[in-house]
Design an enzyme around this catalytic site. Structure first.
Site, PDB file in Angstrom:
ATOM      1  N   HIS A  43      -5.219   5.348  35.572  1.00  0.00           N
ATOM      2  CA  HIS A  43      -5.966   6.277  36.426  1.00  0.00           C
ATOM      3  C   HIS A  43      -6.986   7.071  35.613  1.00  0.00           C
ATOM      4  CE1 HIS A  43      -2.497   6.134  39.529  1.00  0.00           C
ATOM      5  NE2 HIS A  43      -3.422   5.238  39.787  1.00  0.00           N
ATOM      6  N   CYS A  99       5.946  -1.383  33.088  1.00  0.00           N
ATOM      7  CA  CYS A  99       6.595  -0.593  32.042  1.00  0.00           C
ATOM      8  C   CYS A  99       8.092  -0.894  32.033  1.00  0.00           C
ATOM      9  CB  CYS A  99       6.354   0.894  32.313  1.00  0.00           C
ATOM     10  SG  CYS A  99       7.278   1.988  31.204  1.00  0.00           S
ATOM     11  N   HIS A 129       2.241   6.144  46.124  1.00  0.00           N
ATOM     12  CA  HIS A 129       1.993   5.900  44.703  1.00  0.00           C
ATOM     13  C   HIS A 129       2.418   4.476  44.361  1.00  0.00           C
ATOM     14  CE1 HIS A 129       2.473   6.193  40.320  1.00  0.00           C
ATOM     15  NE2 HIS A 129       1.670   7.231  40.375  1.00  0.00           N
ATOM     16  N   GLU A 131       3.853   3.099  41.773  1.00  0.00           N
ATOM     17  CA  GLU A 131       5.221   2.937  41.277  1.00  0.00           C
ATOM     18  C   GLU A 131       6.230   3.059  42.413  1.00  0.00           C
ATOM     19  OE1 GLU A 131       8.620   5.264  38.766  1.00  0.00           O
ATOM     20  OE2 GLU A 131       6.570   5.532  38.060  1.00  0.00           O
ATOM     21  N   THR A 167       9.422   7.775  37.893  1.00  0.00           N
ATOM     22  CA  THR A 167       9.610   8.067  36.470  1.00  0.00           C
ATOM     23  C   THR A 167       8.730   9.196  35.945  1.00  0.00           C
ATOM     24  OG1 THR A 167       8.008   6.380  35.795  1.00  0.00           O
ATOM     25  CG2 THR A 167      10.320   5.702  35.995  1.00  0.00           C
ATOM     26  N   CYS A 198      11.094   9.448  33.052  1.00  0.00           N
ATOM     27  CA  CYS A 198      10.774   8.983  31.701  1.00  0.00           C
ATOM     28  C   CYS A 198      10.653  10.174  30.759  1.00  0.00           C
ATOM     29  CB  CYS A 198       9.460   8.189  31.729  1.00  0.00           C
ATOM     30  SG  CYS A 198       8.892   7.683  30.092  1.00  0.00           S
ATOM     31  N   SER A 227      -1.889  11.471  39.217  1.00  0.00           N
ATOM     32  CA  SER A 227      -0.932  12.481  39.679  1.00  0.00           C
ATOM     33  C   SER A 227      -0.281  13.177  38.481  1.00  0.00           C
ATOM     34  CB  SER A 227       0.132  11.848  40.576  1.00  0.00           C
ATOM     35  OG  SER A 227       0.799  10.794  39.915  1.00  0.00           O
ATOM     36  N   ASN A 228      -0.030  12.409  37.420  1.00  0.00           N
ATOM     37  CA  ASN A 228       0.518  13.001  36.205  1.00  0.00           C
ATOM     38  C   ASN A 228      -0.473  13.997  35.611  1.00  0.00           C
ATOM     39  OD1 ASN A 228       0.355  12.359  32.899  1.00  0.00           O
ATOM     40  ND2 ASN A 228       2.367  12.976  33.652  1.00  0.00           N
ATOM     41  N   SER A 270      -2.465   9.064  31.089  1.00  0.00           N
ATOM     42  CA  SER A 270      -3.490   8.055  31.365  1.00  0.00           C
ATOM     43  C   SER A 270      -4.826   8.388  30.714  1.00  0.00           C
ATOM     44  CB  SER A 270      -3.685   7.924  32.879  1.00  0.00           C
ATOM     45  OG  SER A 270      -4.001   9.180  33.463  1.00  0.00           O
TER      46      SER A 270
END
Length: 288
Positions: A43, A99, A129, A131, A167, A198, A227-228, A270
């Site tokens: 991203h 991953c 999302h 994932e 995660t 994670c 989003s992270n 990212s």
């Protein structure tokens, strides 16, 4: 004007899963010069553009369904079983960069869903999302995805329930959802919550907060779709109100750095290191 100290956070940048996916793409491109990727590999538009120039073409699920006898890379987020079935039918060779942490979670959710009695599966994550879509696919779309306590209204309190997490979500958020869900369940109904976050992501929060406190101004670099990135940016901003969010070096307004003796540059899982270095160079040039 006195030149400030500028530091790039050593712990920011690509996580292992993203680094691995990009390395797999580059290896293939060196040999063939052409590769499809299902969704943006990361991203971050600058990194996506860099890889596009090397021959990586981003496609959608709809476009993949029209392809035949090509190679398609699956990014670190993972994919549902239906994607692998499309590849099998269309003669597509999958380069699987899921991953390992995500893959283990997919396998764990599938095993739980296939278990006798088929417990209710709840996933704490962001609706839509990539994932989460992959995790949801392990349950034939029957798991409940929750982002906030309000979403728990869709959970049946009379059924044995297992809670897992995307995660890259926060530990505090998972604890909040788990506590709310435990209180919602009917007396005597089995409920288990599993911390599947994670640690390479979760452990960054405390370090990032410390980094944010150590500088007068923080320049947080991340893609708009990450989003992270938005989550970590808010953690920085809670510690240092002078935190600036940018997605590229060109967006930086030097006026926002005025009066700072110390400037910290950090980013999401990212965010490529080279992009943070570009931001550093522009800051240094503005004081030359």
């Amino acid at each position: 004007m006195r030149k400030p100290q500028v530091e790039i956070d050593a712990d920011s940048g690509f996580c292992f899963g993203v680094t691995r996916a990009i390395s797999m793409a580059e290896d293939e491109l060196r040999g063939s010069g052409k590769l499809y990727c299902l969704g943006d590999i990361v991203h971050n538009s600058d990194e996506v553009e860099r890889l596009r120039r090397l021959g990586l073409e981003t496609i959608s699920h709809e476009q993949m369904a029209e392809l035949r006898n090509v190679k398609v890379l699956l990014r670190a987020h993972g994919e549902p079983p239906s994607t692998y079935e499309v590849a099998r039918r269309n003669g597509i060779e999958i380069i699987d960069a899921t991953c390992p942490v995500v893959l283990r979670l997919q396998q764990r959710i599938k095993a739980a869903y296939d278990a006798p009695g088929q417990p209710q599966i709840v996933i704490y994550g962001k609706h839509g999302h990539a994932e989460v879509n992959g995790l949801l696919g392990q349950t034939d779309g029957n798991a409940r995805v929750v982002e906030t306590p309000a979403d728990l209204d869709a959970v049946d309190p009379s059924r044995p329930t297992l809670l897992y997490s995307q995660t890259t979500k926060s530990l505090d958020g998972l604890r909040q959802i788990s506590d709310h869900l435990a209180r919602k369940m009917n007396p005597g109904v089995e409920f288990s919550s599993f911390d599947t976050i994670c640690r390479s992501v979760a452990n960054r929060v405390d370090k990032l907060r410390e980094f944010a406190r150590a500088h007068d101004v923080i320049v947080f670099v991340a893609g708009r779709k990450s989003s992270n990135g938005h989550f970590l940016y808010e953690r920085c901003r809670s510690e240092n109100p002078r935190t600036i969010f940018i997605s590229s070096a060109a967006e930086l307004d030097p006026a926002l750095l005025e009066g700072a003796a110390s400037i910290g540059i950090c980013g999401a899982t990212s965010t490529p290191r080279w992009l943070m270095e570009q931001v550093r160079d522009i800051i240094n040039e503005s004081y030359a």
